[in-house]
Design a protein around this motif. Structure first.
Motif, PDB file in Angstrom:
ATOM      1  N   CYS A 509      -7.539  -0.360  -1.095  1.00 12.85           N
ATOM      2  CA  CYS A 509      -6.640  -0.009  -2.260  1.00 12.85           C
ATOM      3  C   CYS A 509      -5.748  -1.464  -2.099  1.00 12.85           C
ATOM      4  CB  CYS A 509      -5.686   0.864  -2.021  1.00 12.85           C
ATOM      5  SG  CYS A 509      -6.606   2.467  -2.435  1.00 12.85           S
ATOM      6  N   THR A 513      -7.073  -5.839  -6.200  1.00 13.43           N
ATOM      7  CA  THR A 513      -7.050  -6.831  -7.178  1.00 13.43           C
ATOM      8  C   THR A 513      -7.574  -8.511  -6.729  1.00 13.43           C
ATOM      9  OG1 THR A 513      -4.629  -7.250  -6.472  1.00 13.43           O
ATOM     10  CG2 THR A 513      -4.841  -5.946  -8.126  1.00 13.43           C
ATOM     11  N   ALA A 587      -1.953  -6.650  -4.112  1.00 15.14           N
ATOM     12  CA  ALA A 587      -1.688  -5.784  -5.240  1.00 15.14           C
ATOM     13  C   ALA A 587      -0.341  -5.839  -5.777  1.00 15.14           C
ATOM     14  CB  ALA A 587      -1.924  -4.428  -4.938  1.00 15.14           C
ATOM     15  N   ARG A 590       1.930  -2.518  -8.162  1.00 18.32           N
ATOM     16  CA  ARG A 590       0.970  -1.366  -8.323  1.00 18.32           C
ATOM     17  C   ARG A 590       1.346  -0.364  -7.257  1.00 18.32           C
ATOM     18  NH1 ARG A 590      -3.311  -1.202 -11.519  1.00 18.32           N
ATOM     19  NH2 ARG A 590      -3.818  -3.712 -12.085  1.00 18.32           N
ATOM     20  N   THR A 591       1.169   0.823  -7.151  1.00 21.04           N
ATOM     21  CA  THR A 591       1.419   1.987  -6.557  1.00 21.04           C
ATOM     22  C   THR A 591       0.186   2.793  -5.850  1.00 21.04           C
ATOM     23  OG1 THR A 591       2.959   3.905  -6.265  1.00 21.04           O
ATOM     24  CG2 THR A 591       1.956   3.516  -8.521  1.00 21.04           C
ATOM     25  N   ILE A 602      -5.153   2.974  -6.621  1.00 21.56           N
ATOM     26  CA  ILE A 602      -3.996   2.394  -7.102  1.00 21.56           C
ATOM     27  C   ILE A 602      -3.604   2.281  -8.438  1.00 21.56           C
ATOM     28  CG2 ILE A 602      -3.472   0.921  -4.953  1.00 21.56           C
ATOM     29  CD1 ILE A 602      -4.688  -1.531  -6.523  1.00 21.56           C
ATOM     30  N   PRO A 604      -0.669   1.263 -11.944  1.00 23.17           N
ATOM     31  CA  PRO A 604       0.396   0.473 -12.380  1.00 23.17           C
ATOM     32  C   PRO A 604       1.691   1.145 -11.560  1.00 23.17           C
ATOM     33  CG  PRO A 604      -0.678   1.371 -14.331  1.00 23.17           C
ATOM     34  CD  PRO A 604      -1.409   1.888 -13.032  1.00 23.17           C
ATOM     35  N   ALA A 643      -6.648   1.114 -13.291  1.00 19.76           N
ATOM     36  CA  ALA A 643      -6.384   1.740 -11.866  1.00 19.76           C
ATOM     37  C   ALA A 643      -7.742   1.473 -11.123  1.00 19.76           C
ATOM     38  CB  ALA A 643      -6.015   3.113 -12.041  1.00 19.76           C
TER      39      ALA A 643
END
Length: 665
Positions: A509, A513, A587, A590-591, A602, A604, A643
């Protein structure tokens, strides 16, 4: 062909400062309609003068033929700076006042000859900016203005916030040497030398700046010119371009780009800065730095690899700045007219995206999104959508390009090239109205928990070095629920459904990105430096996640041994991030998300409980949707963003037979 344009005078006291009412205001006359394929515009003949003299000139009509031959004028490429019209140039025999910006005044004063006139095309002067029709027509042909000029002048000013060590003349001399080496020794491999041997080699070739001017080359890229959206077209379409600085120094742009590319590829520029690669190589994807210069040169050189579609071009220059948000799209129009940019041209034509300032931002951005979708790709839906600074009125599925700054990373998961969540299915979509988009998708889960922030990079970069470990520690300790409880709740003793443990899923995670090619890029480019490898950084981050997951409220901070362990692990993490290939790839915005089906990933940063995670035909990544209406008869959703859901990113959960139409608004 030149014809004198005699502008009438018009007084408008609302637009002229009180101390300038002794002169009439210049009033633009309509430009005669073009004949055939010729282009009609205005050209400024700048009168000679000393530095302290007022600016004077005349505006003439210039007709550029269809043949594309060079014409006897130069085109100016500069940064507008403050939009305030606080300076003046006197036009014509009557010396009517035309208000201009201070940055343009500095450029014209610096470029003015003391003995002879100089013909310049300057957008702020040669286009009547308040006449929407003229502005639209001229912008559509602006690439031809730069193509026909015998030289494009790039005017760079000293950055207001970066004056220490500013010495463009020295920077240009170094880049000249880089260019000479690129021509004479293209196969040079400085990386084979030791670090001390590299410095000795640089010193022997006169490539080490004085200690007082460390970073003199990289300082050039603090100039805001490199961040402008329009400069990409202005340079890419030019026959010849010359960089000129406010101290009178200059360099041919092709020599500048070739020398810069050579120095970057051979890692020579690391000696130019006290912090080595940290200030140069780390920003290689930001539009406001040296990569923008290299990208413009590649387009100018008709490099086939630069032929990209509309979405790829928007992503490439998303951080470029312009005063009008519509110019994020319109500035690409001239580039599309170049022979190598047929893919971009086809996209713009399909969307009817020619410059037209009678259209508002919503209409232009929606047309761009529709044009991207009609290519059969859903990648445009992977752009960050419901941002806090989003332009009002845009449908949720339309990417907002106006909010991105030069230092921001888009964070698009589809752009990484690593994922194929819907296997090889083809997109199925409808565009029934300008504000609606229908895709075919099915729900894989509903968000049960969200809110564990992953914006680590902003903390690591923006805080003083000594305070970062402590801040990171308390940052993670504030998570509700704590990582320890979260781990126990969602993993237990059995681990994740893929059979992986907590650290492996956390690592996946954390680095979701990251672009797929960058790992190899760093291995080959930085192999002589003491940079940590992928596996080493992975191990550090895994151990950090494990350490902070043991945080147990206040009791943890009463145990000095545990606090010391967390601080030391935080320091090691920061060093790994700073010295490894992940600084720009964390990232962002992100959350952590967890679905009711037990999936972890993860999403937005503004994902909320109850949002749906769906897999759509033709989408490389899952999408997060939010129910917009409560009426059963009209199911409308907003696109929150894309996601990463661990364990399904290569099509493991995709089932095309479950897909049904989903309407986005």
């Amino acid at each position: 062909m030149l014809r004198r344009l005699t502008g009438s005078v018009l007084r408008d006291d609302r637009e002229i400062p009180s101390h300038k009412l002794d002169r009439p205001a210049y009033c633009y006359q309509p430009i005669p309609p073009k004949m055939g394929d010729s282009l009609t515009t205005q050209i400024l003949t700048l009168h000679p003068g000393n530095r302290q003299d007022p600016l004077r000139g005349v505006l003439d009509i210039l007709t550029i033929g269809a043949g594309g031959s060079s014409v006897d004028y130069e085109a100016l490429s500069y940064h507008w700076g403050s939009p305030a019209l606080s300076a003046t140039i006197y036009i014509g025999d009557e010396e009517a006042e035309l208000l201009i910006t201070e940055s343009l005044k500095k450029a014209l004063v610096g470029l003015r000859s003391q003995t002879s006139t100089r013909k310049l095309w300057v957008d702020a002067v040669c286009i009547h900016q308040k006449d929407i029709d003229e502005r639209t027509n001229q912008v559509r042909q602006m690439h031809r203005v730069y193509q026909s000029a015998y030289n494009v002048i790039i005017w760079l000013c000293r950055p207001l916030d970066h004056s220490r060590g500013w010495d463009p003349a020295l920077a240009f001399r170094l880049i000249h040497r880089y260019h000479e080496l690129a021509i004479r020794q293209p196969d040079l491999d400085v990386q084979k030398l030791s670090w001390s041997g590299r410095f000795s080699w640089l010193r022997a070739h006169g490539l080490l700046p004085p200690i007082t001017h460390q970073g003199v080359v990289s300082d050039l890229f603090h100039c805001t010119w490199f961040e402008r959206a329009w400069v990409v077209q202005e340079i890419s379409c030019s026959r010849k371009a010359t960089i000129v600085c406010d101290d009178g120094s200059g360099i041919d742009y092709d020599h500048f780009a070739i020398g810069l590319k050579f120095a970057v590829e051979k890692q020579i520029l690391a000696a130019d800065s006290p912090s080595g690669f940290a200030t140069i190589d780390r920003g290689y994807r930001k539009p406001g730095n040296w990569s923008s210069a290299l990208q413009m040169y590649a387009i100018k050189s008709q490099d086939p690899s630069t032929s990209k579609g509309l979405l790829e071009c928007l992503q490439r220059f998303a951080g470029s700045q312009c005063s009008d948000p519509r110019d994020k799209l319109f500035s690409l129009y001239g580039i599309s007219e170049l022979p190598a940019q047929t893919e971009l041209k086809n996209c713009l034509e399909a969307g009817g995206l020619v410059p037209d300032y009678r259209k508002d931002v919503t209409e232009v951005y929606t047309a761009a999104a529709r044009a991207c979708l009609t290519t059969g790709s859903l990648d445009i839906l992977s752009q960050p959508c419901l941002r806090t600074n989003r332009h009002p009125g845009l449908p949720s599925w339309v990417a907002d390009w106006s909010g991105f700054k030069g230092s921001e990373s888009l964070g698009s998961l589809a752009a990484t090239g690593k994922y194929n969540a819907s296997k090889d299915s083809l997109a199925s979509l409808r565009l029934p109205s300008p504000g609606r988009c229908e895709i075919e998708a099915f729900t894989i889960g509903t968000i049960e928990e969200a809110g564990m922030d992953l914006r680590l990079r902003s903390i690591v970069i923006n805080l003083p070095y000594t305070s970062q470990p402590l801040h990171l520690t308390f940052f993670h300790a504030r998570l509700k629920p704590s990582l320890k409880d979260w781990k126990k709740k969602h993993f237990g003793d059995a681990g994740y459904h893929t059979g992986e443990g907590f650290q492996d899923v956390g690592w996946a995670c954390f680095s979701a990105t990251r672009l797929a090619y960058e790992s190899q890029w760093f291995r080959t480019r930085l192999r002589t430096r003491n940079y940590r490898t992928d596996d080493e950084v992975r191990d550090v981050i895994r151990r950090f996640i494990e350490v902070v997951s043991q945080v147990n409220g206040v009791a943890t901070y009463l145990n000095l041994k545990h606090v010391a362990k967390i601080l030391m692990m935080g320091i090691e993490l920061i060093r790994a991030v700073r010295d490894g290939p992940y600084d720009e790839q964390m990232a962002r915005e992100r959350t952590i998300i967890v679905t009711d089906k037990g999936h972890v990933g993860i999403g937005p940063f503004n994902t909320s409980k109850g949002d749906k995670v769906v897999l759509a035909k033709g989408s490389k990544v899952p999408l997060v949707l939010r129910r917009r209406t409560t009426k059963p008869a009209e199911e409308l959703y907003e696109l929150v963003g894309d996601a990463y859901v661990h364990g399904i990113m290569q099509g493991e959960a995709f089932d095309e037979t479950k897909c049904s139409p989903v309407a986005l608004a």
